[in-house]
Design a protein around this motif. Structure first.
Motif, PDB file in Angstrom:
ATOM      1  N   GLY A 164       0.874  -1.202   0.040  1.00  0.00           N
ATOM      2  CA  GLY A 164       0.072  -0.110  -0.015  1.00  0.00           C
ATOM      3  C   GLY A 164       0.895   1.326  -0.149  1.00  0.00           C
ATOM      4  O   GLY A 164       0.296   2.256   0.290  1.00  0.00           O
ATOM      5  N   HIS A 165       2.224   1.060  -0.248  1.00  0.00           N
ATOM      6  CA  HIS A 165       3.118   2.227  -0.230  1.00  0.00           C
ATOM      7  C   HIS A 165       3.243   2.555  -1.660  1.00  0.00           C
ATOM      8  O   HIS A 165       4.010   1.772  -2.342  1.00  0.00           O
ATOM      9  N   ILE A 166       2.935   3.436  -2.409  1.00  0.00           N
ATOM     10  CA  ILE A 166       2.897   4.029  -3.649  1.00  0.00           C
ATOM     11  C   ILE A 166       4.488   4.435  -4.093  1.00  0.00           C
ATOM     12  O   ILE A 166       4.838   5.305  -3.406  1.00  0.00           O
ATOM     13  N   ASP A 167       4.864   3.787  -5.174  1.00  0.00           N
ATOM     14  CA  ASP A 167       6.287   4.089  -5.459  1.00  0.00           C
ATOM     15  C   ASP A 167       6.236   5.264  -6.618  1.00  0.00           C
ATOM     16  O   ASP A 167       7.258   5.927  -6.481  1.00  0.00           O
ATOM     17  N   SER A 176       9.000   5.821 -15.273  1.00  0.00           N
ATOM     18  CA  SER A 176      10.460   6.367 -15.001  1.00  0.00           C
ATOM     19  C   SER A 176      11.230   4.930 -15.084  1.00  0.00           C
ATOM     20  O   SER A 176      10.889   3.968 -14.447  1.00  0.00           O
ATOM     21  N   LYS A 177      12.519   5.254 -15.364  1.00  0.00           N
ATOM     22  CA  LYS A 177      13.392   4.458 -15.436  1.00  0.00           C
ATOM     23  C   LYS A 177      13.925   4.053 -13.859  1.00  0.00           C
ATOM     24  O   LYS A 177      14.511   2.960 -13.598  1.00  0.00           O
ATOM     25  N   THR A 178      13.682   4.956 -12.964  1.00  0.00           N
ATOM     26  CA  THR A 178      14.104   4.569 -11.539  1.00  0.00           C
ATOM     27  C   THR A 178      13.054   3.378 -11.034  1.00  0.00           C
ATOM     28  O   THR A 178      13.434   2.703 -10.226  1.00  0.00           O
ATOM     29  N   LEU A 179      11.876   3.235 -11.687  1.00  0.00           N
ATOM     30  CA  LEU A 179      10.931   2.320 -11.256  1.00  0.00           C
ATOM     31  C   LEU A 179      11.089   1.133 -12.185  1.00  0.00           C
ATOM     32  O   LEU A 179      10.870   0.006 -11.647  1.00  0.00           O
ATOM     33  N   LEU A 180      11.320   1.297 -13.494  1.00  0.00           N
ATOM     34  CA  LEU A 180      11.302   0.252 -14.502  1.00  0.00           C
ATOM     35  C   LEU A 180      12.368  -0.727 -13.728  1.00  0.00           C
ATOM     36  O   LEU A 180      12.158  -1.963 -14.181  1.00  0.00           O
ATOM     37  N   LYS A 181      13.567  -0.406 -13.352  1.00  0.00           N
ATOM     38  CA  LYS A 181      14.424  -1.319 -13.048  1.00  0.00           C
ATOM     39  C   LYS A 181      13.782  -2.450 -12.178  1.00  0.00           C
ATOM     40  O   LYS A 181      14.370  -3.482 -11.999  1.00  0.00           O
ATOM     41  N   ILE A 211       1.299   3.315  -8.577  1.00  0.00           N
ATOM     42  CA  ILE A 211       2.174   2.085  -9.076  1.00  0.00           C
ATOM     43  C   ILE A 211       2.809   1.840  -7.691  1.00  0.00           C
ATOM     44  O   ILE A 211       3.517   2.508  -7.060  1.00  0.00           O
ATOM     45  N   GLU A 212       2.725   0.295  -7.523  1.00  0.00           N
ATOM     46  CA  GLU A 212       3.578  -0.157  -6.384  1.00  0.00           C
ATOM     47  C   GLU A 212       4.365  -1.317  -6.916  1.00  0.00           C
ATOM     48  O   GLU A 212       3.703  -2.441  -7.605  1.00  0.00           O
ATOM     49  N   VAL A 213       5.631  -1.295  -7.182  1.00  0.00           N
ATOM     50  CA  VAL A 213       6.451  -2.383  -7.757  1.00  0.00           C
ATOM     51  C   VAL A 213       6.443  -3.575  -6.600  1.00  0.00           C
ATOM     52  O   VAL A 213       6.194  -3.122  -5.493  1.00  0.00           O
ATOM     53  N   ASP A 214       6.782  -4.661  -7.256  1.00  0.00           N
ATOM     54  CA  ASP A 214       6.959  -5.749  -6.330  1.00  0.00           C
ATOM     55  C   ASP A 214       7.735  -5.613  -5.121  1.00  0.00           C
ATOM     56  O   ASP A 214       9.136  -5.250  -5.599  1.00  0.00           O
TER      57      ASP A 214
END
Length: 186
Positions: A95-98, A116-121, A171-174
């Protein structure tokens, strides 16, 4: 902690320094102080009404999420927190949005988002991602985008069917990807 399995679509009655969401099903066992995921963002119930709930919004929440773009009448995905006895139907969602991703294209059941590339990684093919609180599997990634396949049931039960091109999604990444990154940095 959440699973990314949406229980109900709520409707925003007002939004500013707090958010008032009209709903029914998730009210059944909510109490003041409980957590609730609103389009993937973990918020704390500050007040209950017969037809919904109110949560305070911090400056950080407004800066990190798409709540600044939402208005009265906007629909949001709702999920109560996971109980230890529940099945984990989606994936582990904090529940912590990135950050935000922009909906940029639809081809059949494939939905494409720029990010963004910072999240795409943190994204990997067949990995998990939460989009507006909905647990989804990543189909593929490219240099600045990713795709997910959305089935008709998910479109019916969530707000994803209401996205227009340009929509900014929470978006929340894994979480596992972030944990691995943290361990490798040590």
């Amino acid at each position: 902690m959440f699973t990314g399995i949406v229980e109900e679509k709520g409707i925003i009655k007002s939004i500013g320094k707090e958010i008032y969401v009209s709903c029914k099903r998730v009210l059944e066992d909510l109490k003041i102080g409980d957590s609730i995921a609103v389009s993937g963002c973990c918020l704390t119930i500050s007040s209950l009404r017969n037809d919904g709930f109110i949560c305070n919004l911090s400056k950080e929440t407004l800066k990190t999420t798409n709540f600044g773009f939402l208005k009265k009448g906007s629909k949001v995905n709702l999920e109560r927190p996971l109980r230890l006895s529940d099945r984990l139907g989606g994936h582990i969602v904090s529940g912590h949005i990135d950050g935000l991703a922009r909906f940029c294209e639809k081809r059949g059941s494939l939905y494409f988002f720029s990010i963004s590339k910072t999240l795409l990684k943190y994204l990997v093919k067949k990995g998990s991602i939460a989009i507006d609180g909905v647990s989804l599997t990543i189909v593929d990634t490219a240099k600045d985008r990713f795709s997910v396949s959305i089935i008709p049931h998910t479109l019916k039960e969530t707000t994803l069917n209401e996205m227009n091109i340009g929509y900014k999604a929470n978006i929340e990444v894994d979480i596992l990807a972030k944990i691995v990154e943290g361990l490798l940095k040590k």
